[in-house]
Write a protein that holds these residues in place. Structure first.
Motif, PDB file in Angstrom:
ATOM      1  N   GLN A 332     -63.899  -0.621  33.388  1.00 25.18           N
ATOM      2  CA  GLN A 332     -65.140  -0.070  33.944  1.00 25.18           C
ATOM      3  C   GLN A 332     -66.322  -0.492  33.070  1.00 25.18           C
ATOM      4  OE1 GLN A 332     -64.994   4.163  34.550  1.00 25.18           O
ATOM      5  NE2 GLN A 332     -66.806   4.208  35.843  1.00 25.18           N
ATOM      6  N   LEU A 333     -67.399  -0.930  33.737  1.00 23.47           N
ATOM      7  CA  LEU A 333     -68.596  -1.369  33.028  1.00 23.47           C
ATOM      8  C   LEU A 333     -69.706  -0.338  33.240  1.00 23.47           C
ATOM      9  CD1 LEU A 333     -68.472  -5.138  34.065  1.00 23.47           C
ATOM     10  CD2 LEU A 333     -67.842  -4.169  31.847  1.00 23.47           C
ATOM     11  N   LEU A 334     -69.907   0.521  32.246  1.00 20.99           N
ATOM     12  CA  LEU A 334     -70.908   1.579  32.310  1.00 20.99           C
ATOM     13  C   LEU A 334     -72.163   1.149  31.546  1.00 20.99           C
ATOM     14  CD1 LEU A 334     -68.424   4.514  31.635  1.00 20.99           C
ATOM     15  CD2 LEU A 334     -69.373   3.841  33.843  1.00 20.99           C
ATOM     16  N   PRO A 335     -73.293   1.825  31.771  1.00 20.58           N
ATOM     17  CA  PRO A 335     -74.539   1.395  31.117  1.00 20.58           C
ATOM     18  C   PRO A 335     -74.475   1.412  29.596  1.00 20.58           C
ATOM     19  CG  PRO A 335     -75.016   2.888  32.933  1.00 20.58           C
ATOM     20  CD  PRO A 335     -73.531   2.913  32.741  1.00 20.58           C
ATOM     21  N   ASN A 336     -73.854   2.438  29.015  1.00 22.95           N
ATOM     22  CA  ASN A 336     -73.898   2.600  27.562  1.00 22.95           C
ATOM     23  C   ASN A 336     -72.552   2.434  26.863  1.00 22.95           C
ATOM     24  OD1 ASN A 336     -76.719   3.245  27.534  1.00 22.95           O
ATOM     25  ND2 ASN A 336     -76.178   5.245  28.350  1.00 22.95           N
ATOM     26  N   VAL A 337     -71.473   2.414  27.612  1.00 23.69           N
ATOM     27  CA  VAL A 337     -70.144   2.186  27.044  1.00 23.69           C
ATOM     28  C   VAL A 337     -69.346   1.311  27.999  1.00 23.69           C
ATOM     29  CG1 VAL A 337     -70.008   4.322  25.698  1.00 23.69           C
ATOM     30  CG2 VAL A 337     -69.226   4.312  28.079  1.00 23.69           C
ATOM     31  N   ILE A 338     -68.299   0.691  27.462  1.00 25.75           N
ATOM     32  CA  ILE A 338     -67.391  -0.117  28.275  1.00 25.75           C
ATOM     33  C   ILE A 338     -66.002   0.492  28.175  1.00 25.75           C
ATOM     34  CG2 ILE A 338     -66.277  -2.380  28.491  1.00 25.75           C
ATOM     35  CD1 ILE A 338     -68.900  -3.596  27.474  1.00 25.75           C
ATOM     36  N   LYS A 339     -65.431   0.809  29.318  1.00 25.77           N
ATOM     37  CA  LYS A 339     -64.095   1.378  29.358  1.00 25.77           C
ATOM     38  C   LYS A 339     -63.091   0.239  29.474  1.00 25.77           C
ATOM     39  CE  LYS A 339     -61.202   4.601  31.998  1.00 25.77           C
ATOM     40  NZ  LYS A 339     -61.148   5.467  33.211  1.00 25.77           N
ATOM     41  N   ALA A 340     -62.064   0.260  28.611  1.00 28.32           N
ATOM     42  CA  ALA A 340     -61.089  -0.824  28.601  1.00 28.32           C
ATOM     43  C   ALA A 340     -59.717  -0.289  28.221  1.00 28.32           C
ATOM     44  CB  ALA A 340     -61.522  -1.912  27.618  1.00 28.32           C
ATOM     45  N   THR A 341     -58.695  -1.115  28.459  1.00 29.20           N
ATOM     46  CA  THR A 341     -57.316  -0.766  28.130  1.00 29.20           C
ATOM     47  C   THR A 341     -56.792  -1.757  27.101  1.00 29.20           C
ATOM     48  OG1 THR A 341     -56.944   0.097  30.357  1.00 29.20           O
ATOM     49  CG2 THR A 341     -54.993  -0.398  29.037  1.00 29.20           C
ATOM     50  N   ILE A 342     -56.190  -1.247  26.019  1.00 26.51           N
ATOM     51  CA  ILE A 342     -55.686  -2.101  24.945  1.00 26.51           C
ATOM     52  C   ILE A 342     -54.479  -2.902  25.428  1.00 26.51           C
ATOM     53  CG2 ILE A 342     -54.643  -2.100  22.645  1.00 26.51           C
ATOM     54  CD1 ILE A 342     -56.295   0.341  21.971  1.00 26.51           C
ATOM     55  N   MET A 343     -54.466  -4.201  25.097  1.00 24.85           N
ATOM     56  CA  MET A 343     -53.370  -5.074  25.524  1.00 24.85           C
ATOM     57  C   MET A 343     -52.469  -5.523  24.373  1.00 24.85           C
ATOM     58  SD  MET A 343     -54.798  -7.625  28.484  1.00 24.85           S
ATOM     59  CE  MET A 343     -55.780  -8.646  27.379  1.00 24.85           C
ATOM     60  N   THR A 344     -52.907  -5.390  23.123  1.00 21.85           N
ATOM     61  CA  THR A 344     -52.112  -5.870  21.994  1.00 21.85           C
ATOM     62  C   THR A 344     -51.969  -4.789  20.936  1.00 21.85           C
ATOM     63  OG1 THR A 344     -54.128  -6.785  20.983  1.00 21.85           O
ATOM     64  CG2 THR A 344     -52.796  -8.274  22.308  1.00 21.85           C
ATOM     65  N   GLY A 345     -50.988  -4.971  20.039  1.00 29.46           N
ATOM     66  CA  GLY A 345     -50.769  -4.026  18.955  1.00 29.46           C
ATOM     67  C   GLY A 345     -49.798  -2.926  19.328  1.00 29.46           C
ATOM     68  N   THR A 346     -49.889  -1.800  18.636  1.00 24.77           N
ATOM     69  CA  THR A 346     -48.974  -0.676  18.856  1.00 24.77           C
ATOM     70  C   THR A 346     -49.534   0.356  19.828  1.00 24.77           C
ATOM     71  OG1 THR A 346     -49.913   0.396  16.896  1.00 24.77           O
ATOM     72  CG2 THR A 346     -47.928  -0.918  16.582  1.00 24.77           C
TER      73      THR A 346
END
Length: 427
Positions: A332-346
């Motif tokens: 999701q692309l919001l005006p003041n933050v970007i919502k994302a899902t982690i794809m790498t790591g633990t």
């Protein structure tokens, strides 16, 4: 507390509560770790089991070990670390899992960069660290633990890594010979430092006006760009030599993506380094500042689209899996933050919100301190060879518009692939 009938903490408990790092290392679910260890232990092969037994017996008998475990990427070093760490933590012992880089530390259970002493230090990717790091740690631990006659103050140290920084290779194979600098024809103009390596035709894409599009289509096809998934993006990438080249490829791919997008403009400001302030803004207008680019700083115009892969450029919260080099997918692309899902790591699958942060650049070659407030992100359909380190890919394109800097760099680029059918190279 006693007035209200509450138990008063002992001095030992007070000491733990006042030390946040110690509290974190003592707050693991020991029963869960015990169950994990019982599942993982039978999966160790003979070589890994022998290392596991040496470490376990040495710690139980309080005999210091200084061991280095050498193996190519994918041979199970991280799996071995997980077995050792889960066993010792299930026994209530403190184990510090560290790595030379933030992204490497995410592959370790509760891994961090080096920050404190402990009963056992497991240091992954050790060859990537300067020898002075180990010398400094040795002197510091001897001083802190008041033990000058033993290396690392008597702390158990388990180092691991791969001097070639590669994924699995076949002995005596073409790829291994590149890493050993045992292949190639010396350049007549610079025979000592340069050589030519012939790449098999089966791996090459013929150069032409549409060759880059051919490389992009080989790696991502149509499905990944129109209906991407985390599992799909995680095993595909294009790697190149420089950030500029990778940025050009990312810009071309993002234009091919049909999902909704948004452009985020940065806030750029400068502060003079000297005394002279008159007409400074006239000399460096905002339009000029917007066009400036510096390593590790996102561009003024950050163009993102839903479901596109992105990479973090700064450490934000390493415990939550957000460090420099973490890959995510935009949701999701919001005006003041970007919502994302982690794809790498633990922390794969964890949903996070990325804020804007301030980047500061100060250099002797410019008369001002540059400040840019922008999201610490960049699109990562394509990335540099160094950023691809540690990944195992089922589809990889290698774009080399100019010669590589070293045998090792070419070695790392080619070794990201899991099979010869999964890689194509464009020269």
């Amino acid at each position: 507390m006693a007035v209200f009938g509450l138990l008063i903490p002992t001095n030992q408990i007070n000491g733990i509560l006042q030390n946040r790092l110690l509290l974190e290392e003592m707050s693991y679910d020991r029963e869960a770790l015990k169950r994990q260890h019982q599942i993982l232990l039978p999966q160790l092969n003979i070589d890994r089991l022998s290392v596991y037994n040496v470490v376990r017996e040495s710690i139980e008998n309080r005999k210091q070990i200084l061991m280095f475990v050498y193996g190519h990427g994918g041979t199970g070093k991280t799996f071995l670390w997980t077995n050792i760490i889960s066993y010792l933590r299930s026994k209530g012992k403190i184990v510090l899992a560290v790595a030379a880089s933030g992204i490497a530390s995410l592959l370790l259970p509760s891994g961090t960069t080096t920050h404190s002493s402990t009963s056992l230090i497991v240091w992954d990717e050790a060859p990537m660290s300067d020898r002075r790091c180990f010398e400094f740690l040795d002197r510091s631990l001897r001083d802190v633990l008041d033990c000058d006659d033993q290396l690392f103050g008597g702390i158990f140290v388990l180092l691991g890594g791969d001097f070639r920084q590669t994924l699995p290779v076949l002995p005596k194979a073409w790829l291994l010979r590149i890493g050993d600098e045992a292949i190639g024809v010396p350049d007549k103009d610079d025979p000592q430092d340069s050589s030519f390596i012939e790449i098999p035709d089966s791996l090459l894409i013929k150069p032409g006006s549409e060759s880059l599009k051919t490389l992009i289509h080989f790696v991502y096809g149509d499905t990944t760009l129109t209906t991407p998934t985390v599992a799909d993006l995680l095993v595909k990438a294009i790697v190149s030599l420089t950030n500029d080249t990778a940025d050009d490829i990312n810009e071309q791919i993002i234009k091919m993506v049909t999902s909704d997008g948004r452009t985020y403009n940065s806030l750029d400001t400068i502060q003079p380094n000297g005394k002279y302030m008159s007409d400074f803004e006239g000399l460096y207008p905002i339009e000029y500042l917007n066009h400036l680019t510096f390593p590790g700083i996102p561009p003024h115009e950050l163009k993102l689209k839903i479901h596109c892969p992105i990479m973090l450029l700064r450490n934000i919260n390493q415990k939550q899996g957000l460090c420099n080099g973490t890959s995510l997918i935009v949701s999701q692309l919001l005006p003041n933050v970007i919502k994302a899902t982690i794809m790498t790591g633990t922390c794969i699958g964890k949903r996070v919100y990325i804020p804007r942060i301030k980047f500061i650049h100060k250099s002797l070659d410019i008369p001002f301190t540059f400040s840019r407030k922008q999201f610490p992100l960049k699109v990562c359909y394509a990335m540099t060879i160094n950023k691809s380190q540690g990944q195992s890919l089922r589809r990889i394109g290698v774009y080399l518009p100019q010669p590589v800097f070293s045998h090792g760099q070419l070695y790392v680029a080619l070794s990201r692939a899991t099979s010869p059918d999964s890689i194509k190279i464009l020269l």
